[in-house]
Design an enzyme around this catalytic site. Structure first.
Site, short mmCIF file in Angstrom:
data_model
loop_
_atom_site.label_atom_id
_atom_site.label_comp_id
_atom_site.label_asym_id
_atom_site.label_seq_id
_atom_site.Cartn_x
_atom_site.Cartn_y
_atom_site.Cartn_z
N HIS B 222 19.13 42.23 28.07
CA HIS B 222 17.90 41.53 27.73
C HIS B 222 17.55 40.44 28.74
O HIS B 222 16.42 40.41 29.23
CB HIS B 222 17.89 41.01 26.30
N TYR B 226 14.09 39.32 31.47
CA TYR B 226 13.49 38.01 31.75
C TYR B 226 13.65 37.65 33.23
O TYR B 226 12.81 36.96 33.80
CB TYR B 226 14.13 36.92 30.90
N HIS B 373 6.40 51.11 26.19
CA HIS B 373 6.44 49.64 26.13
C HIS B 373 6.84 49.04 27.47
O HIS B 373 6.18 48.16 28.00
CB HIS B 373 7.39 49.19 25.03
N PHE B 374 7.95 49.53 28.06
CA PHE B 374 8.36 48.81 29.27
C PHE B 374 7.61 49.26 30.51
O PHE B 374 7.70 48.60 31.54
CB PHE B 374 9.88 48.76 29.45
N HIS B 375 6.83 50.35 30.42
CA HIS B 375 5.94 50.59 31.55
C HIS B 375 4.73 49.67 31.50
O HIS B 375 4.07 49.45 32.50
CB HIS B 375 5.54 52.06 31.64
N ARG B 438 12.96 59.63 23.85
CA ARG B 438 12.93 59.25 25.25
C ARG B 438 14.08 59.93 25.98
O ARG B 438 14.91 60.58 25.36
CB ARG B 438 13.02 57.73 25.40
N ARG B 439 14.14 59.73 27.28
CA ARG B 439 15.21 60.23 28.13
C ARG B 439 15.50 61.69 27.86
O ARG B 439 16.65 62.09 27.68
CB ARG B 439 16.49 59.44 27.85
#
Ligand code: HEM
Ligand SMILES: [Cu+2]
Ligand SMILES: [Cu+2]
Lengths: 167, 552
Positions: B222, B226, B373-375, B438-439
């Protein structure tokens, strides 16, 4: 440290919403019992048959009381073992009536896997040495694909099964 | 005090540019893999030469998630430190050692992946076992980044000694916060790789504790995100105001936000492990609460940014309720690209709230929603801000300028990215809500209606992915122009100044003992008991598995 008046309002409003939000999820988790799967029970990954639930003859679906079922599964790359049917063929699909309470119990003999009944809240990590366990009420009818959703090797996308909920 | 209007000495510029070359080479390689993934998942194409889907997915995750980000960040932060507090000869030497250590590690890991000996994805979850060279390569990347960490610390320390009683330059302060966080966090993954993985992959240890290795990974995982985000925040707080012709909104507020991000970045890793067995749900909930504390610095950041936009616009004489907004420098890509990044952070953040929620997580955990989300967050918010930085940093370093033509191409690049990502990310989010994993390479699973719906969204992802890849090619073209061909000239290194009548920054904000102390206390609070539990109740360890990833 100086804060602008509007900024104070903004932050107070934001933090109040945050507290409310956390109270709601805390209430749901601790009073309504909606914790995510967190079963604490270990097992020897090289000898899962030693556990009552994962003996070959106990795998798959069984009705334990009226409208209550358990499903025992052993995951391995790249297969879910739901036991065998009367003809000795591997079970790839289980069927339960709508509204039944189903307890899924699963462990793995090798690497980490996932177990998701897609379209429901049944979604657990399956890790060697641990038993994953989740009870749910199957409220909607239909065919749901069971997928392994944690990467387990080059055949990961071929690891699946089906749960059918009928009227 | 600020040395911003001079160009770096050649020796320094060459150092910073080296990091940029690796960054953009990674973008090209990783982007190509991304394209191939979406095409393969559409079911309409087969990967050529029998290449395995999971090989390219491992390349994509490692090269973009770990290599591109770390090289850009370390290079950009060195440039910020060089500009604000200076770089001595000795420090430059250490910076080069950092660079080469990271590069050797990257090449080791990359070769191991490409020859198919490490199809373990960038999270390398045990007990899948890659070739030891993969883990050793990763360890070198981390060790190299630590050399950069301590060089940056030293740079600020030397400056402080030379400027007693003065507050540190804001950007140098921010770099040190980010590096402190990175160091504390990467200890977790370093222990995991050095103590658990390397001996086990070499055969010196027979078994590995899977849950422990995962917990150490997410202790790092995590704060890793950041670590990607904070350099973008540095640009939003301290660089964009200058580009739009304004001043810093508030020095103390910016520092406060960074401190809060440091405090609440690490004791939160369980929110990636919510559906795992063997972890007490109460501790999961506690870490969820700590996770949500990030809302406070996020709200502060949103407020500061828009307040800067408005104050600047009004000061420049733009009237009416929204005149300041209409008159932002939309045609300046150094502003436009990061601005689109900020906008993407609104749905990105909202999705994050869903992911971290104790129970909503069960619906989307490990579905392709997470990838969507993370794209939005890393591959749009963060990347577009990095691009926004590169448009001025690269020509500043090469003694060239961002011409109006390249600026325009940058705007087009940003628009292409926005369109491609909207299509790809939205269809990933929807498919994930419908349970698509995913994956996963293309699969018909057991067939049926549900699977057909997933596949239709995968087709949309291939369309979005193709558009994105065109955007990557354009970005590479712009980079090459800025690095080698743009006309010689002076490109400003924009650093916002404080208002003349700004309030003094409270001294306590620079009390490193205090903030690092609280950070460690929070980590001990959140992890000690569950860690003891995990170790005390550990099951028999896991033997290594080679064959599932195609190794023999
Ligand atoms: C051309 C642009 C891109 C395309 C088409 C693309 C496509 C994809 C796809 C389809 C996946 C998921 C595959 C799966 O779960 O099976 C993925 C995963 C991922 N992408 Fe991208 N992506 C792009 C750019 C980026 C960028 C710029 C970054 C980061 C800076 C990034 C970081 C990641 C990461 C970390 C993963 C996770 C890998 C994993 O789950 O192991 N991507 N990408
Ligand atoms: Cu799998
Ligand atoms: Cu996280």
């Amino acid at each position: 440290m100086h804060l602008h008046k509007f900024e104070k309002i903004w932050l107070v409003f934001g933090m109040a919403s945050l507290v409310l939000f956390l109270l709601i999820i805390g209430f749901a988790a601790f009073w309504k019992g909606t914790h995510p799967q967190s079963h604490i029970e270990t097992i020897d990954p090289q000898n899962v048959e030693a556990h009552e639930a994962f003996k070959p003859e106990n795998l798959g679906l069984r009705e334990v009381a009226d409208g209550k079922y358990t499903v025992n599964i052993v995951a391995s790359a790249f297969n879910y073992d739901f036991g065998t049917d009367a003809d000795g063929k591997a079970v790839k699909k289980i069927r339960v009536p709508k509204g039944s309470t189903v307890l899924f119990q699963i462990t793995t003999k090798d690497v980490v896997h996932g177990f998701q009944v897609a379209g429901t809240n049944v979604n657990m990590m399956v890790e060697p040495g641990h038993v994953s366990r989740l009870e749910t009420v199957m409220k909607n009818t239909g065919e749901f694909t069971v997928v392994c959703n944690e990467y387990c090797g080059v055949g990961h996308h071929q690891m699946f099964a089906t749960v059918e909920v009928y009227e | 005090m600020m040395l911003k209007n001079y160009n770096f000495p050649k020796k320094d510029a060459r150092l910073y540019m080296s990091f940029m070359y690796v960054t953009f080479a990674s973008l090209l390689v990783g982007g190509l893999m991304g394209l191939l993934q979406t095409l393969s998942r559409s079911g309409e194409f087969q990967l050529p030469f029998g290449i395995n889907y999971y090989t390219i997915l491992t390349v994509h995750g490692v090269i973009l998630g770990l290599v591109l980000t770390t090289f850009f960040i370390v290079g950009f932060q060195f440039a910020l430190m060089g500009k604000t507090v200076g770089l001595s000869d000795k420090q430059r030497k250490w910076a080069w050692i950092a660079f080469w250590t990271m590069l050797v590690g990257t090449i080791m890991a990359a070769v191991t992946i490409l020859i198919g000996e490490a199809n373990v994805l960038y999270t390398f979850y045990a007990p899948l076992r890659a070739h030891p060279a993969f883990y050793i390569g990763l360890a070198l990347v981390i060790v190299g980044s630590w050399i950069a960490v301590f060089t940056n610390f030293r740079q600020l320390y030397v400056w402080k000694k030379a400027n007693p009683g003065q507050k540190s330059p804001l950007l140098a302060f921010m770099v040190v916060i980010n590096m402190a966080m990175w160091f504390i966090a990467s200890l977790g993954v370093a222990i995991s790789v050095l103590v658990l993985f390397i001996p086990w992959s070499l055969g010196y240890a027979a078994t590995i504790n899977v849950l422990l290795s995962r917990t150490l990974f997410w202790y790092f995982g995590h704060p890793l995100v950041y670590f990607w985000l904070l350099p973008a925040y540095m640009a939003w707080y301290a660089i964009i105001p200058k580009i739009i012709g304004g001043k810093l909104f508030s020095d103390s507020l910016a520092r406060m936000a960074f401190i809060l991000l440091l405090l609440f970045s690490i004791p939160v890793g369980f929110h990636h492990q919510l559906t795992e067995p063997g972890i007490d749900p109460t501790w999961k909930f506690i870490q969820v609460v700590l996770t949500f504390m990030v809302v406070i610095p996020s709200l502060m950041t949103a407020f500061s940014i828009f307040a800067t936009f408005e104050t600047t616009g009004r000061r420049l004489g733009h009237k009416g309720l929204f005149g300041w907004f209409k008159n932002l420098p939309w045609g300046d890509v150094r502003f436009f690209a990061p601005f689109v990044g900020m906008v993407a952070f609104i749905p990105g953040g909202a999705g994050g709230i869903v992911n971290a929620s104790h129970q909503m997580n069960s619906l989307i955990h490990n579905t392709i929603w997470v990838t969507g989300h993370f794209h939005l967050t890393i591959a749009t918010t963060v990347i577009l801000t990095y691009f926004g930085i590169a448009y001025w940093l690269v020509p500043h370093l090469t003694g060239r300028r961002l011409t109006p033509r390249l600026n325009k191409l940058g705007i087009i690049q940003t628009i292409i990215w926005t369109v491609g990502m909207t299509i790809m990310s939205t269809s990933m989010h929807i498919q994930g809500l419908l349970g698509g994993p995913r994956r996963s390479d293309f699969s018909n699973y057991a067939g049926g209606e549900q699977v057909q719906t997933w596949i239709s969204y995968q087709l949309a992802q291939a369309v979005g992915g193709t558009i994105l890849f065109i955007g990557i090619l354009l970005m590479i073209y712009i980079f090459i122009q800025l690095a080698f061909f743009a006309p010689k000239g002076v490109q400003e290194f924009p650093i916002a100044e404080e208002e003349v009548d700004a309030e003094p920054t409270p001294k306590i904000l620079e009390n490193w003992y205090l903030w690092i102390g609280i950070t460690i206390a929070l980590i001990l609070f959140a992890y000690t008991i569950p860690m003891i539990d995990i170790i005390k109740h550990s099951p028999p360890g896991s033997l290594p598995f080679d064959w599932p990833i195609g190794r023999s």
